[in-house]
Scaffold this motif. Structure first.
Motif, PDB file in Angstrom:
ATOM      1  N   CYS A   1       0.832  -1.213   0.000  1.00  0.00           N
ATOM      2  CA  CYS A   1       0.000   0.000   0.000  1.00  0.00           C
ATOM      3  C   CYS A   1       0.858   1.251   0.000  1.00  0.00           C
ATOM      4  O   CYS A   1       0.425   2.304  -0.437  1.00  0.00           O
TER       5      CYS A   1
ATOM      6  N   CYS B   1       3.680   2.959   4.822  1.00  0.00           N
ATOM      7  CA  CYS B   1       4.783   2.940   5.786  1.00  0.00           C
ATOM      8  C   CYS B   1       6.122   3.319   5.171  1.00  0.00           C
ATOM      9  O   CYS B   1       7.088   3.550   5.891  1.00  0.00           O
TER      10      CYS B   1
ATOM     11  N   CYS C   1       4.847  -2.225   9.345  1.00  0.00           N
ATOM     12  CA  CYS C   1       4.260  -2.422   8.024  1.00  0.00           C
ATOM     13  C   CYS C   1       3.272  -3.571   8.162  1.00  0.00           C
ATOM     14  O   CYS C   1       3.628  -4.639   8.643  1.00  0.00           O
TER      15      CYS C   1
HETATM   16 FE1  FES Z   1       1.239  -1.180   3.489  1.00  0.00          FE
HETATM   17 FE2  FES Z   1       3.716  -1.175   4.649  1.00  0.00          FE
HETATM   18  S1  FES Z   1       3.232  -1.351   2.534  1.00  0.00           S
HETATM   19  S2  FES Z   1       1.777  -0.795   5.558  1.00  0.00           S
END
Ligand code: FES
Length: 636
Positions: free
Chosen positions: A98, A101, A133
């Motif tokens: 995503c 983080c 993460c």
């Molecule tokens: Fe989604 Fe680390 S890539 S929280």
């Protein structure tokens, strides 16, 4: 008060409230986006990291008053060559999902690699100790950082395949922007005229609401409005399947869990909105909560939710003579397995931006189902669905926890009331209070097998605590029932799974969707039976695994042609035996999971692919949810 400090090499002068943090100053007043608000004010997740006088620090725990004269460098202010290096290394290793983080991790890594030019992998892992993460499992992140360290020592960056095409690797969609903190999440969207929302949440698991008085909040300069149940023009009760969840609890009703919403505030800045929310006075008459499903099912137990009796659903499967088979089994085991409530802890707390439009509203959300959001928000507003447009902003993790409506309706109501855009973003604590969890379950099992360890019968009684609201609890428990016997051939079975309301936090979708809990119990039964028969964990599973033509728990005939369970187990045989030969403690378990919604529901989707004029390009419109799993990369 006025504060002066150096930000990314430039002197800045800002007005700050004494209660504000450096993170709030950076995000709300100085337009910094790489510092994310993941857990403010706890300093636990690492999303808000910046270099303060050269040290990597969590900006959400630094009071604004302490930054006078300090030198603050965010990811935006790192040397462009270094920024490019990290972006390319994360691209080359697919080191992100995503992306929430990653900017904080890049800042940490940059500081660490200055003093550790040749780090080992475990040193890098330890350096990331202050970062959470929830998507990646950290392996690819460490790959990216190992590569970055090598490149800083002179190794060339591997090229990234960008030509595209079927069968060729594709670089992750928007990877570079995500690594550098430039890809906007909902909380980064700042249209002109923006107001900020905040909610008033119940701290009681069960209480009658006697009074909600917003007058002190409304008296604060800069507060544009405070809305309660009385301000809902349409349907106040929402729900994905069962309409049992009020967007506001009204005076005279009961709050049914901590996190129930009593009022929503809009104000000129987020700090003011929260201050105003704290001034909304709520009087309660506390009532004894029902905290155990068994208590909720007792005759005469008070009703948790006025829209449904305490038993939300019963799922049942049976075949064969179970009682007889259990009585006649050569070996039998019985026991109770219990599992706990689990939070998804996606890194991005829930947020929604609502922008009023002629006759309706446009929402920018991180929810997992834009059409479910649209339907429910339109009902709350008393509008036709077409008057509500919902755009997904690819979110910072969800894992099932963003399927239900959270703040979308409140943001829409506030925006329509103010006639201005309203962004409502939860804090970590509010997020944990509001969204559904993984169901805690009590799984009572009895299982029997013959002398060779072949299962002859399973009886399962499963009770799931679905909390104050249904969410998708009935479907979760249906999956628990449907997977109660795991990937095993069971001639006689009797399975019952109940979803029960309590005054606990609501439970709903989470990775595995009820199957994990059932697997815990049936795998436990297999291990106990193996011990009685004298088999190891691998062999008893081999003797029971389903194959083509066998019946699943639900009665579905598996295959033909392919059922992969046996081949999967076979692949584990040597590693398992080798571990045992070495005297290592080794466990083995199998899992099986339906795909899609299942249970007879049609799964369908639509997309639009538009051929653009002139440049040979296409535009793809999809209603499905990018939540870090890589959907957009796959669609490309
Ligand atoms: Fe989604 Fe680390 S890539 S929280």
């Amino acid at each position: 008060m006025e504060i002066c400090f150096l930000l990314n090499g430039t002197p800045v002068r800002v007005q700050a409230d004494a209660e504000e943090t450096l993170l709030e100053i950076l995000r709300n007043r100085l337009g910094i986006r790489s510092c994310k608000e993941g857990c403010r004010p706890q300093g636990q997740c690492g999303s808000c990291l910046a270099l303060v006088d050269g040290r990597p620090l969590a900006t959400c725990v630094i009071p604004a008053t302490r930054i006078e004269g300090r030198n603050v460098v965010t990811l935006e202010g790192l040397d462009p060559v270094a920024r490019d290096l990290y972006a390319r290394c994360f691209e080359a290793t697919s080191g992100l999902q995503c992306g929430w983080c990653i900017p904080g991790i890049v800042v940490r890594a940059h500081a660490f690699l200055q003093s550790h030019p040749e780090p080992t992998r475990s040193e890098l892992a330890r350096a990331l100790d202050g970062h959470v993460c929830r998507c990646t499992g950290y392996k690819r992140i460490l790959d990216a950082l190992e590569l970055a360290a090598a490149v800083r020592r002179g190794q060339p960056i591997p090229g990234v395949e960008r030509s595209g095409g079927v069968g060729r690797p594709v670089v992750r969609y928007q990877a570079r922007a995500s690594v550098l903190g430039e890809r906007a999440f909902v909380a980064d969207l700042t249209p002109p005229g923006l107001l900020h929302g905040a909610l008033v949440l119940s701290r009681h698991p069960r209480a009658r609401v006697l009074r909600v008085d917003p007058s002190r909040a409304l008296a604060l300069p800069g507060v544009s409005g405070v809305l309660t149940a009385a301000d809902v023009p349409g349907e106040r009760w929402v729900g994905l399947i069962t309409r049992d969840w009020p967007v506001f609890v009204a005076v005279g009703e009961e709050v049914r869990c901590v996190g129930d919403v009593l009022a929503a505030v809009a104000a000129e800045d987020p700090v003011l909105a929260r201050r105003a929310a704290a001034l909304v006075e709520v009087d309660y008459e506390p009532l004894p909560p029902i905290l155990e499903p068994e208590a909720a099912l007792e005759p005469g137990a008070s009703r948790v939710n006025p829209r449904h009796v305490n038993l939300l659903s019963r799922s049942h499967y049976s075949r064969g003579q179970v009682a007889q088979a259990l009585a006649e089994g050569v070996h039998t085991v019985a026991g109770v397995w219990t599992t706990q409530r689990v939070d998804h802890l996606f890194m991005e707390p829930e947020a929604c931006l609502a922008v009023p439009e002629e006759g309706g509203v446009r929402l920018f959300t991180q929810g997992q189902g834009i059409f479910d959001d649209r339907r429910q928000v339109a009902e709350v507003l008393g509008l036709e669905a077409e008057a509500v447009q919902v755009e997904l902003i690819p979110n910072g993790g969800a894992f099932g926890g963003k399927e239900d409506l959270s703040v979308q309706a409140h943001a829409a109501l506030l925006a329509r009331h103010a006639g201005r855009p309203v962004r409502l973003a939860l804090s970590r604590e509010e997020s944990v209070l509001m969204h559904p969890k993984r169901h805690p379950m009590r799984l009572e099992y009895a299982a029997a097998c013959d002398a060779e360890g072949r299962l002859t019968a399973v009886r399962a009684r499963i009770v799931g605590d679905t909390g104050a609201y249904a969410s998708v609890g009935d479907k979760v428990m249906e999956r628990a029932a449907g997977h109660a016997c795991g990937p095993y051939r069971v001639p006689a079975l009797d399975v019952e799974a109940l979803a029960v309301y309590t005054n606990n936090p609501p439970c709903g979708a989470m990775r595995g969707f009820g199957v994990n809990q059932a697997a815990f119990a049936i795998e436990g039964c297999l291990d106990l039976l193996a011990r009685k028969v004298g088999l190891d964990a691998w062999e008893i599973r081999r003797r029971n695994l389903v194959g083509p033509g066998d019946l699943f728990t639900t009665g579905q005939v598996l295959g033909p042609p392919a059922v992969g369970a046996a081949r999967t187990l076979e692949a584990l045989r040597e590693p398992y035996l080798e571990a045992r030969r070495r005297g290592r403690a080794v466990g083995l378990a199998c899992g099986i999971k339906n795909v899609g919604i299942g249970n007879g529901m049609p799964d369908e989707g639509q997309a639009v692919l538009r051929v653009e004029d002139g440049d040979g390009g296409f535009t793809l419109f999809s209603g499905f949810t990018e939540m870090g799993q890589g959907l957009l990369t796959v669609l490309v």
